[in-house]
Design a protein around this motif. Sequence first.
Motif, PDB file in Angstrom:
ATOM      1  N   ARG A  62      28.876  42.604  12.206  1.00 34.63           N
ATOM      2  CA  ARG A  62      30.268  42.518  12.393  1.00 34.63           C
ATOM      3  C   ARG A  62      30.785  44.048  12.557  1.00 34.63           C
ATOM      4  N   ALA A  63      30.556  44.700  11.755  1.00 37.60           N
ATOM      5  CA  ALA A  63      31.023  46.075  11.773  1.00 37.60           C
ATOM      6  C   ALA A  63      30.638  46.803  12.839  1.00 37.60           C
ATOM      7  N   GLN A  68      32.443  48.237  18.747  1.00 32.14           N
ATOM      8  CA  GLN A  68      32.471  48.442  20.076  1.00 32.14           C
ATOM      9  C   GLN A  68      34.060  47.441  20.607  1.00 32.14           C
ATOM     10  N   LEU A  69      34.152  46.638  19.908  1.00 35.66           N
ATOM     11  CA  LEU A  69      35.135  45.570  20.725  1.00 35.66           C
ATOM     12  C   LEU A  69      36.554  46.209  20.301  1.00 35.66           C
ATOM     13  N   ALA A  77      36.635  46.428  29.506  1.00 38.72           N
ATOM     14  CA  ALA A  77      35.862  47.529  28.812  1.00 38.72           C
ATOM     15  C   ALA A  77      35.576  47.308  27.418  1.00 38.72           C
ATOM     16  N   SER A  78      36.547  46.430  26.631  1.00 37.17           N
ATOM     17  CA  SER A  78      36.038  46.377  25.408  1.00 37.17           C
ATOM     18  C   SER A  78      34.770  45.451  25.431  1.00 37.17           C
ATOM     19  N   VAL A  79      34.833  44.243  26.229  1.00 34.44           N
ATOM     20  CA  VAL A  79      33.837  43.198  25.946  1.00 34.44           C
ATOM     21  C   VAL A  79      32.595  43.965  26.624  1.00 34.44           C
ATOM     22  N   CYS A 122      32.808  34.666  18.418  1.00 33.03           N
ATOM     23  CA  CYS A 122      33.240  34.001  19.277  1.00 33.03           C
ATOM     24  C   CYS A 122      34.595  34.065  19.441  1.00 33.03           C
ATOM     25  N   GLY A 123      35.369  34.246  17.986  1.00 30.97           N
ATOM     26  CA  GLY A 123      36.742  34.037  17.965  1.00 30.97           C
ATOM     27  C   GLY A 123      37.231  35.646  18.440  1.00 30.97           C
ATOM     28  N   ARG A 124      36.502  36.605  18.177  1.00 33.11           N
ATOM     29  CA  ARG A 124      36.791  38.017  18.375  1.00 33.11           C
ATOM     30  C   ARG A 124      36.975  38.194  20.014  1.00 33.11           C
ATOM     31  N   LEU A 125      35.718  37.848  20.518  1.00 31.02           N
ATOM     32  CA  LEU A 125      35.566  37.763  21.919  1.00 31.02           C
ATOM     33  C   LEU A 125      36.745  36.997  22.728  1.00 31.02           C
ATOM     34  N   SER A 126      36.991  35.851  22.113  1.00 29.73           N
ATOM     35  CA  SER A 126      37.971  34.943  22.694  1.00 29.73           C
ATOM     36  C   SER A 126      39.503  35.499  22.836  1.00 29.73           C
ATOM     37  N   GLY A 127      39.436  36.422  21.655  1.00 27.01           N
ATOM     38  CA  GLY A 127      40.933  37.064  21.297  1.00 27.01           C
ATOM     39  C   GLY A 127      41.101  38.101  22.612  1.00 27.01           C
ATOM     40  N   ILE A 128      40.143  38.666  22.814  1.00 22.26           N
ATOM     41  CA  ILE A 128      40.206  39.788  23.678  1.00 22.26           C
ATOM     42  C   ILE A 128      40.202  39.419  24.960  1.00 22.26           C
ATOM     43  N   VAL A 129      39.671  38.340  25.485  1.00 26.39           N
ATOM     44  CA  VAL A 129      39.729  37.737  26.673  1.00 26.39           C
ATOM     45  C   VAL A 129      41.258  36.920  26.733  1.00 26.39           C
ATOM     46  N   ALA A 130      41.725  36.408  25.785  1.00 29.48           N
ATOM     47  CA  ALA A 130      43.081  35.871  25.893  1.00 29.48           C
ATOM     48  C   ALA A 130      44.342  36.998  25.844  1.00 29.48           C
TER      49      ALA A 130
END
Length: 191
Positions: A62-63, A68-69, A77-79, A122-130
């Motif tokens: 996670r860390a 990167q995220l 860029a973050s993803v 999945c939640g973190r990636l979803s938040g970035i996409v959102a």
Amino acid sequence: MDTADRLVTSTQELLWERGYVGTSPKAIQERAGAGQGSMYHHFRGKPDLAAAAMRRSAAELRAQAEGQLAGGGTAVASVGAYLVREREPLRGCRVGRLAMDPEVVASDELRAPVRDTFAWLCGRLSGIVADGVATGELRPDLDPQDTGAALAAVVQGGYVLARAAGDREPFDRAVRGALGLLRAAAADPSS
């Protein structure tokens, strides 16, 4: 490093190399340079020690992913920073590999760090996409939850493809493909 820490670190390494079923208490003790009495002084047994090692591996993953995220910039860029970070595809994911272990899957305690790590990812990636959708960087019809799950699955599936081929190229190809699809989902600036 104290004995308990050496035991956890050794268990992390062995779980990554051999999985839960293939990791014996004797192998853990040998790698840690600790006796049986020391192991059972600090942990109730192999499941307790494995759970501690899995929680540590999950926290480290996670860390590293958050590093990167959270780099700032655009959603792509973050993803992208997460997707292309240096990995060892032929070794597989330190956490994801354990999802294939029948004893891990059968135990709520052992499965929890794996489940919770992927739910977080999945939640973190979803938040970035959102965020990318909200700012107009990404098309409004892009579903953030589905996309976040797909991005996490690309990395885990890429590990499987690389290990099956004995070559990192299938992993790299999967990552490049995911990045290409995410870039193709960029909102049309002329509309």
